[in-house]
Design a protein around this motif. Sequence first.
Motif, PDB file in Angstrom:
ATOM      1  N   ILE A  43       7.116  -4.064   4.413  1.00 57.46           N
ATOM      2  CA  ILE A  43       5.861  -3.512   4.954  1.00 57.46           C
ATOM      3  C   ILE A  43       5.889  -2.371   4.091  1.00 57.46           C
ATOM      4  N   SER A  44       4.945  -1.764   3.925  1.00 55.29           N
ATOM      5  CA  SER A  44       4.602  -0.264   3.229  1.00 55.29           C
ATOM      6  C   SER A  44       3.851   0.340   4.373  1.00 55.29           C
ATOM      7  N   LEU A  45       4.286   1.195   5.089  1.00 56.23           N
ATOM      8  CA  LEU A  45       3.260   1.960   6.066  1.00 56.23           C
ATOM      9  C   LEU A  45       3.194   3.309   5.677  1.00 56.23           C
ATOM     10  N   GLN A  46       1.921   3.652   5.818  1.00 59.20           N
ATOM     11  CA  GLN A  46       1.254   4.917   5.346  1.00 59.20           C
ATOM     12  C   GLN A  46       0.794   5.636   6.615  1.00 59.20           C
ATOM     13  N   LEU A  47       1.141   6.743   6.816  1.00 53.92           N
ATOM     14  CA  LEU A  47       0.676   7.585   7.977  1.00 53.92           C
ATOM     15  C   LEU A  47       0.337   8.869   7.929  1.00 53.92           C
ATOM     16  N   LYS A  48      -1.035   9.215   8.192  1.00 56.17           N
ATOM     17  CA  LYS A  48      -1.666  10.449   8.023  1.00 56.17           C
ATOM     18  C   LYS A  48      -1.441  11.302   9.455  1.00 56.17           C
ATOM     19  N   VAL A  49      -0.574  12.304   9.078  1.00 57.53           N
ATOM     20  CA  VAL A  49      -0.283  13.362  10.398  1.00 57.53           C
ATOM     21  C   VAL A  49      -0.432  14.581  10.080  1.00 57.53           C
ATOM     22  N   GLU A  50      -1.194  15.165  10.835  1.00 60.91           N
ATOM     23  CA  GLU A  50      -1.918  16.506  10.808  1.00 60.91           C
ATOM     24  C   GLU A  50      -1.744  17.022  12.567  1.00 60.91           C
ATOM     25  N   ASP A  51      -1.125  18.450  12.368  1.00 60.45           N
ATOM     26  CA  ASP A  51      -1.034  18.946  13.510  1.00 60.45           C
ATOM     27  C   ASP A  51      -0.317  18.303  14.724  1.00 60.45           C
ATOM     28  N   GLY A  52       0.628  17.336  14.400  1.00 61.01           N
ATOM     29  CA  GLY A  52       1.575  16.737  15.132  1.00 61.01           C
ATOM     30  C   GLY A  52       0.859  15.439  15.914  1.00 61.01           C
ATOM     31  N   ILE A  53      -0.658  15.053  15.029  1.00 63.33           N
ATOM     32  CA  ILE A  53      -1.101  13.948  15.810  1.00 63.33           C
ATOM     33  C   ILE A  53      -1.355  12.735  14.409  1.00 63.33           C
ATOM     34  N   VAL A  54      -1.059  11.415  14.689  1.00 60.69           N
ATOM     35  CA  VAL A  54      -1.180  10.383  13.887  1.00 60.69           C
ATOM     36  C   VAL A  54      -2.701  10.414  13.616  1.00 60.69           C
ATOM     37  N   GLN A  55      -3.445  11.113  12.785  1.00 55.89           N
ATOM     38  CA  GLN A  55      -4.717  10.991  12.500  1.00 55.89           C
ATOM     39  C   GLN A  55      -5.187   9.434  12.208  1.00 55.89           C
ATOM     40  N   ASP A  56      -4.295   8.873  11.335  1.00 53.46           N
ATOM     41  CA  ASP A  56      -4.654   7.324  10.649  1.00 53.46           C
ATOM     42  C   ASP A  56      -3.349   6.640  10.247  1.00 53.46           C
ATOM     43  N   ALA A  57      -3.312   5.506  10.155  1.00 52.36           N
ATOM     44  CA  ALA A  57      -2.227   4.644   9.808  1.00 52.36           C
ATOM     45  C   ALA A  57      -2.659   3.539   9.079  1.00 52.36           C
ATOM     46  N   ARG A  58      -2.192   2.941   8.083  1.00 53.61           N
ATOM     47  CA  ARG A  58      -2.436   1.838   7.378  1.00 53.61           C
ATOM     48  C   ARG A  58      -1.023   1.407   6.960  1.00 53.61           C
ATOM     49  N   TYR A  59      -1.191  -0.083   6.514  1.00 56.03           N
ATOM     50  CA  TYR A  59       0.036  -0.896   5.926  1.00 56.03           C
ATOM     51  C   TYR A  59      -0.518  -2.028   4.754  1.00 56.03           C
ATOM     52  N   THR A  60       0.560  -2.203   4.373  1.00 56.29           N
ATOM     53  CA  THR A  60       0.324  -3.369   3.389  1.00 56.29           C
ATOM     54  C   THR A  60       1.558  -4.039   3.386  1.00 56.29           C
ATOM     55  N   GLY A  61       1.764  -5.358   2.929  1.00 59.20           N
ATOM     56  CA  GLY A  61       2.933  -6.151   3.034  1.00 59.20           C
ATOM     57  C   GLY A  61       2.872  -7.549   3.050  1.00 59.20           C
ATOM     58  N   LEU A 133       7.548   3.035  11.536  1.00 61.60           N
ATOM     59  CA  LEU A 133       7.094   4.080  12.192  1.00 61.60           C
ATOM     60  C   LEU A 133       7.745   5.214  12.546  1.00 61.60           C
ATOM     61  N   ARG A 134       8.920   4.831  13.133  1.00 63.18           N
ATOM     62  CA  ARG A 134      10.076   5.975  13.345  1.00 63.18           C
ATOM     63  C   ARG A 134      10.558   6.636  12.168  1.00 63.18           C
ATOM     64  N   LYS A 135      10.635   5.957  11.097  1.00 61.47           N
ATOM     65  CA  LYS A 135      11.201   6.734   9.899  1.00 61.47           C
ATOM     66  C   LYS A 135       9.986   7.520   9.282  1.00 61.47           C
ATOM     67  N   GLY A 136       8.875   7.034   9.264  1.00 61.35           N
ATOM     68  CA  GLY A 136       7.703   7.745   8.920  1.00 61.35           C
ATOM     69  C   GLY A 136       7.622   9.299   9.841  1.00 61.35           C
ATOM     70  N   ILE A 137       7.644   9.149  10.999  1.00 61.78           N
ATOM     71  CA  ILE A 137       7.786  10.421  12.002  1.00 61.78           C
ATOM     72  C   ILE A 137       8.923  11.345  11.571  1.00 61.78           C
ATOM     73  N   ASP A 138      10.202  10.544  11.403  1.00 62.18           N
ATOM     74  CA  ASP A 138      11.278  11.421  11.087  1.00 62.18           C
ATOM     75  C   ASP A 138      11.125  12.147   9.734  1.00 62.18           C
ATOM     76  N   ALA A 139      10.420  11.402   8.807  1.00 61.59           N
ATOM     77  CA  ALA A 139      10.170  12.099   7.615  1.00 61.59           C
ATOM     78  C   ALA A 139       9.182  13.316   7.582  1.00 61.59           C
ATOM     79  N   GLU A 140       8.205  13.098   8.456  1.00 58.66           N
ATOM     80  CA  GLU A 140       7.190  14.015   8.694  1.00 58.66           C
ATOM     81  C   GLU A 140       7.942  15.389   9.387  1.00 58.66           C
ATOM     82  N   ALA A 141       8.657  15.151  10.446  1.00 56.32           N
ATOM     83  CA  ALA A 141       9.223  16.186  10.955  1.00 56.32           C
ATOM     84  C   ALA A 141      10.143  17.178  10.105  1.00 56.32           C
TER      85      ALA A 141
END
Length: 141
Positions: A43-61, A133-141
């Motif tokens: 999976i390749s997960l993409q997260l668009k996070v703004e102001d602590g909110i997951v605005q959008d999420a997409r994936y391919t895989g 998802l967890r890794k993406g949120i960790d990367a955003e923090a």
Amino acid sequence: MSQLDDLYRRVIMDHYKTPRNHGKFDEDVVTVDLNNPTCGDRISLQLKVEDGIVQDARYTGEGCSISMSSASMMTEAVKGKGIQEALDFADRFSLMMKGETVDFDDYEDIEALSGVSKFPARIKCASLAWNALRKGIDAEA
């Protein structure tokens, strides 16, 4: 097969055949690439996070119906949620994979994956997107 098992199977196959949020963002977003070497799911997960909110999420895989439907369900569930709420979803999903009864009132489709807990080899398939998802949120923090 019980009516509930049949319903769950239909929900999983619906997300597999008609995935939600499948695709990529063109702009710069948090991207996490994970794979399950045991079965070949990736999976390749993409997260668009703004102001602590997951605005959008997409994936391919590529992967089995469980892996890809779980990614579809996860991206639907976390869109518009705060980071902590998205992590709470991931924690509840992990508990469900351990066989615990968990309530997903806010997005019931996820409960269709509860039967996966009876098949240890498939838990990694179902959990792949949630781990991303967890890794993406960790990367955003």
